[in-house]
Design a protein around this motif. Structure first.
Motif, PDB file in Angstrom:
ATOM      1  N   GLN A 157       0.829  -1.199   0.000  1.00 30.08           N
ATOM      2  CA  GLN A 157       0.000   0.000   0.000  1.00 30.08           C
ATOM      3  C   GLN A 157       0.868   1.255   0.000  1.00 30.08           C
ATOM      4  N   ALA A 158       2.032   1.171   0.664  1.00 28.19           N
ATOM      5  CA  ALA A 158       2.961   2.311   0.688  1.00 28.19           C
ATOM      6  C   ALA A 158       3.443   2.640  -0.718  1.00 28.19           C
ATOM      7  N   VAL A 159       3.725   1.623  -1.502  1.00 26.18           N
ATOM      8  CA  VAL A 159       4.161   1.834  -2.885  1.00 26.18           C
ATOM      9  C   VAL A 159       3.060   2.537  -3.682  1.00 26.18           C
ATOM     10  N   GLU A 160       1.853   2.049  -3.550  1.00 24.52           N
ATOM     11  CA  GLU A 160       0.711   2.641  -4.252  1.00 24.52           C
ATOM     12  C   GLU A 160       0.506   4.101  -3.822  1.00 24.52           C
ATOM     13  N   PHE A 161       0.616   4.337  -2.535  1.00 22.08           N
ATOM     14  CA  PHE A 161       0.389   5.671  -1.968  1.00 22.08           C
ATOM     15  C   PHE A 161       1.425   6.672  -2.471  1.00 22.08           C
ATOM     16  N   VAL A 162       2.684   6.298  -2.437  1.00 20.56           N
ATOM     17  CA  VAL A 162       3.755   7.198  -2.871  1.00 20.56           C
ATOM     18  C   VAL A 162       3.623   7.504  -4.359  1.00 20.56           C
ATOM     19  N   LYS A 163       3.307   6.499  -5.152  1.00 17.60           N
ATOM     20  CA  LYS A 163       3.146   6.702  -6.588  1.00 17.60           C
ATOM     21  C   LYS A 163       1.978   7.640  -6.890  1.00 17.60           C
ATOM     22  N   ALA A 164       0.887   7.493  -6.134  1.00 14.90           N
ATOM     23  CA  ALA A 164      -0.314   8.284  -6.401  1.00 14.90           C
ATOM     24  C   ALA A 164      -0.194   9.719  -5.909  1.00 14.90           C
ATOM     25  N   THR A 165       0.587   9.934  -4.860  1.00 12.03           N
ATOM     26  CA  THR A 165       0.655  11.275  -4.253  1.00 12.03           C
ATOM     27  C   THR A 165       1.910  12.054  -4.640  1.00 12.03           C
ATOM     28  N   ASN A 166       2.978  11.348  -5.028  1.00 12.34           N
ATOM     29  CA  ASN A 166       4.258  11.970  -5.379  1.00 12.34           C
ATOM     30  C   ASN A 166       4.919  12.648  -4.179  1.00 12.34           C
ATOM     31  N   VAL A 167       4.705  12.099  -2.963  1.00 14.98           N
ATOM     32  CA  VAL A 167       5.330  12.670  -1.776  1.00 14.98           C
ATOM     33  C   VAL A 167       6.842  12.414  -1.807  1.00 14.98           C
ATOM     34  N   ASP A 168       7.564  13.182  -0.981  1.00 12.19           N
ATOM     35  CA  ASP A 168       9.024  13.145  -0.989  1.00 12.19           C
ATOM     36  C   ASP A 168       9.612  12.296   0.126  1.00 12.19           C
ATOM     37  N   ALA A 169       8.853  12.058   1.188  1.00 12.88           N
ATOM     38  CA  ALA A 169       9.312  11.247   2.319  1.00 12.88           C
ATOM     39  C   ALA A 169       8.093  10.590   2.957  1.00 12.88           C
ATOM     40  N   LEU A 170       8.320   9.435   3.575  1.00 14.06           N
ATOM     41  CA  LEU A 170       7.196   8.701   4.155  1.00 14.06           C
ATOM     42  C   LEU A 170       7.492   8.318   5.597  1.00 14.06           C
ATOM     43  N   ALA A 171       6.570   8.705   6.499  1.00  8.36           N
ATOM     44  CA  ALA A 171       6.639   8.271   7.896  1.00  8.36           C
ATOM     45  C   ALA A 171       5.960   6.914   7.997  1.00  8.36           C
ATOM     46  N   VAL A 172       6.682   5.946   8.529  1.00  9.33           N
ATOM     47  CA  VAL A 172       6.169   4.579   8.596  1.00  9.33           C
ATOM     48  C   VAL A 172       5.773   4.235  10.029  1.00  9.33           C
ATOM     49  N   THR A 173       4.806   3.336  10.122  1.00 12.42           N
ATOM     50  CA  THR A 173       4.355   2.830  11.412  1.00 12.42           C
ATOM     51  C   THR A 173       4.743   1.357  11.500  1.00 12.42           C
ATOM     52  N   ILE A 174       5.675   1.051  12.409  1.00 10.55           N
ATOM     53  CA  ILE A 174       6.170  -0.326  12.536  1.00 10.55           C
ATOM     54  C   ILE A 174       6.152  -0.773  14.007  1.00 10.55           C
ATOM     55  N   GLY A 175       5.253  -0.146  14.792  1.00  6.66           N
ATOM     56  CA  GLY A 175       5.187  -0.448  16.223  1.00  6.66           C
ATOM     57  C   GLY A 175       5.622   0.722  17.073  1.00  6.66           C
ATOM     58  N   ASN A 176       6.046   1.805  16.445  1.00  5.46           N
ATOM     59  CA  ASN A 176       6.433   3.023  17.158  1.00  5.46           C
ATOM     60  C   ASN A 176       5.187   3.785  17.606  1.00  5.46           C
ATOM     61  N   VAL A 177       5.317   4.540  18.712  1.00  4.09           N
ATOM     62  CA  VAL A 177       4.180   5.309  19.230  1.00  4.09           C
ATOM     63  C   VAL A 177       4.637   6.705  19.607  1.00  4.09           C
ATOM     64  N   HIS A 178       3.686   7.631  19.618  1.00  2.00           N
ATOM     65  CA  HIS A 178       3.962   8.973  20.122  1.00  2.00           C
ATOM     66  C   HIS A 178       3.940   8.959  21.640  1.00  2.00           C
ATOM     67  N   GLY A 179       4.700   9.858  22.227  1.00  2.01           N
ATOM     68  CA  GLY A 179       4.706   9.953  23.684  1.00  2.01           C
ATOM     69  C   GLY A 179       5.557   8.865  24.314  1.00  2.01           C
ATOM     70  N   GLU A 180       5.216   8.490  25.541  1.00  3.77           N
ATOM     71  CA  GLU A 180       5.999   7.505  26.269  1.00  3.77           C
ATOM     72  C   GLU A 180       5.539   6.095  25.935  1.00  3.77           C
ATOM     73  N   TYR A 181       6.491   5.168  25.873  1.00  2.00           N
ATOM     74  CA  TYR A 181       6.171   3.757  25.703  1.00  2.00           C
ATOM     75  C   TYR A 181       5.781   3.191  27.058  1.00  2.00           C
ATOM     76  N   LYS A 182       4.602   2.587  27.139  1.00  2.00           N
ATOM     77  CA  LYS A 182       4.110   2.040  28.400  1.00  2.00           C
ATOM     78  C   LYS A 182       4.667   0.653  28.682  1.00  2.00           C
ATOM     79  N   SER A 183       5.216   0.045  27.647  1.00  2.20           N
ATOM     80  CA  SER A 183       5.871  -1.262  27.780  1.00  2.20           C
ATOM     81  C   SER A 183       7.068  -1.241  26.846  1.00  2.20           C
ATOM     82  N   PRO A 184       7.995  -2.198  26.972  1.00  5.33           N
ATOM     83  CA  PRO A 184       9.172  -2.188  26.097  1.00  5.33           C
ATOM     84  C   PRO A 184       8.766  -2.152  24.620  1.00  5.33           C
ATOM     85  N   PRO A 185       9.317  -1.210  23.840  1.00 11.88           N
ATOM     86  CA  PRO A 185       8.927  -1.098  22.425  1.00 11.88           C
ATOM     87  C   PRO A 185       9.315  -2.332  21.630  1.00 11.88           C
ATOM     88  N   ARG A 186       8.446  -2.689  20.693  1.00 13.05           N
ATOM     89  CA  ARG A 186       8.701  -3.801  19.781  1.00 13.05           C
ATOM     90  C   ARG A 186       8.474  -3.286  18.362  1.00 13.05           C
TER      91      ARG A 186
END
Length: 299
Positions: A157-186
């Motif tokens: 879906q990321a490939v499709e999205f970048v091709k359709a929008t022509n954005v220059d950089a992509l923020a990915v979600t791979i288990g990262n969270v905003h703020g404090e991690y309440k448990s060890p990050p994975r």
């Protein structure tokens, strides 16, 4: 020196390190980032969250641009996590040439449309655009594994999205969270590796506050070249103010703010070291005016 975010990210990507992008809200935050970057001879980014933009408006934007211009190391200015067409247009008119058009709270098709429109607008100013698919929040630590995986960035879906929008950089979600991690990050590194293999644009990881050094290093090796940092810097600022104001000795306003700057600066220095950008300022030698002139010529 005020520098193009594109040039910062591409240089970091070629040389396998990452740019620290630090959210700032006032003069003290700006000084902390610039001071740390100059001490460590590192490039860095000043980021304006929508709440900071609402608070400081165009004067805060001008402060960031002027501070970046006066710095002795490469600094860029970036609008972070904006969902507002009005705000994006305003900062572009104010001279910011790096934005995050954040349609990730929207359903995928609406995110795609919003991002595509904002990219067209930003590119008309020769600005670059970061976008996000997947959904990062500050509460994802409480989700089940299945729920969390459903919110992660899908590589195809990321490939499709970048091709359709022509954005220059992509923020990915791979288990990262905003703020404090309440448990060890994975973090899902196989997912990140697949995204990197499929996409040839800079990748960004939000939620770097609290990530251990080994995860930072692994992410950089797999192509992440920008980390967003906010929580730890804010906490350092607030704790320093509390300590100074509530201390036994009465201090002058400028002494208190000086201690707050120093506290934030220490956190930022630590992050720049983790990101591998210390001593890399000399790699970014292209003046921003030259970058903009080249972009205008291409168009």
């Amino acid at each position: 020196m005020l520098t193009s975010t594109r040039e910062l990210l591409e240089t970091a990507r070629r040389n396998i390190f990452a740019i620290g992008a630090f959210n700032v809200y006032n003069l003290e935050g700006v000084k902390a980032v610039i001071n740390a970057a100059e001490i460590s001879r590192s490039p860095a980014m000043l980021q304006l969250h929508p709440s900071a933009l609402k608070y400081g408006s165009s004067p805060l934007v001008a402060l960031c641009l002027e501070a970046a211009e006066a710095a002795t190391v490469p600094i860029s200015v970036h609008l972070d996590h904006s969902t507002s067409v009005k705000d994006i247009d305003r900062v572009l008119q104010d001279g910011v040439r790096s934005i995050m058009a954040d349609g990730s709270p929207l359903p995928y098709e609406q995110n795609l449309e919003f991002t595509r429109n904002m990219t067209r607008l930003a590119h008309s100013y020769h600005a670059i655009v970061e976008a996000e698919i997947g959904r990062i929040s500050g509460t994802e630590d409480g989700l089940t594994i299945a729920e969390k995986e459903a919110k992660m960035t899908d590589p195809q879906q990321a490939v499709e999205f970048v091709k359709a929008t022509n954005v220059d950089a992509l923020a990915v979600t791979i288990g990262n969270v905003h703020g404090e991690y309440k448990s060890p990050p994975r973090l899902d590194f196989p997912r990140l590796e697949q995204i990197r293999m499929l996409l040839d644009i800079p990748l960004v990881l939000h939620g770097a506050s609290g990530l251990p050094a080994e995860m930072i290093a692994r992410s950089i090796q797999l192509g992440v070249c920008k980390f967003n940092v906010n929580t730890e810097v804010r906490q350092a600022y607030m704790q320093a103010l509390k300590d100074e104001i509530c201390g036994q000795q009465e201090k002058d306003l400028l002494e208190v703010t000086g201690e707050a700057i120093a506290a934030m600066q220490d956190v930022i220095l630590e992050k720049l070291e983790l990101f591998g950008s210390v001593g890399k300022a000399h790699l970014h030698e292209t003046p921003y005016a030259t970058v903009l002139a080249a972009a205008a010529h291409r168009n």
